[in-house]
Motif scaffolding. Sequence first.
Motif: not given
Length: 225
Positions: A213-217
Amino acid sequence: MTTSKLEASTSTWDVSQFQHTPFYCEENVYLLCKELSAKGIADAQSSDLFVVFISNEKKQIPLWHQKASNRADGVVLWDYHVICIQKKGGGDSPSHNLVWDLDSTLSFPCDLASYVSETIRPTFQTFPEFQRYFRIVHAPIFLRCFASDRRHMKDSLGDWLHQPPLYEPIVSEDGTVHNLNDYFDISAAEAVKEAGDGMSDAVFTQKLGVVVGESQLEEFFSQIS
């Protein structure tokens, strides 16, 4: 006077030196990975490169600073987009990693932290259907396995929606002629819940890599070696 490989790989490059066909971002990145390795900007086997497909179930993802935009902020609502991320050194800072986006108006390449902040803008409040997910595929695997006969660029009558590249369609090493949909069909259910060693191992072994997800990139690229 010569420039060392390290210095060359962290400088800004003229994007026109690389093959680019509008609306064929997956093929552009495929060729980009090969070119970065051939020029000595990346590892000869592309082992420091990762192909990243950005999409979601609705096929609606907002990205800023895109050349295709006619807005001042450069925002475009793509169905999917593809970029290359280069893992730099052993540091855990996102600024040590580089994003190569042939369709971006930002520097080429751009450090990962800046790219996330300026292009993805995770703090920008959007509707849930615009949530973006990232399929990360190790470039050596992608270069062996990816194939596209460009069928997605034809309408119901068989006419081109956008003119294709002049070179022949990309065929995988095993003879597959089309598997593009496998890469850009991304669902929230595929996304890993937490970053960890298992996720890092999977990206080096799985044909379709891992979805985050966006927070994990940024966290993902800070963890892999």
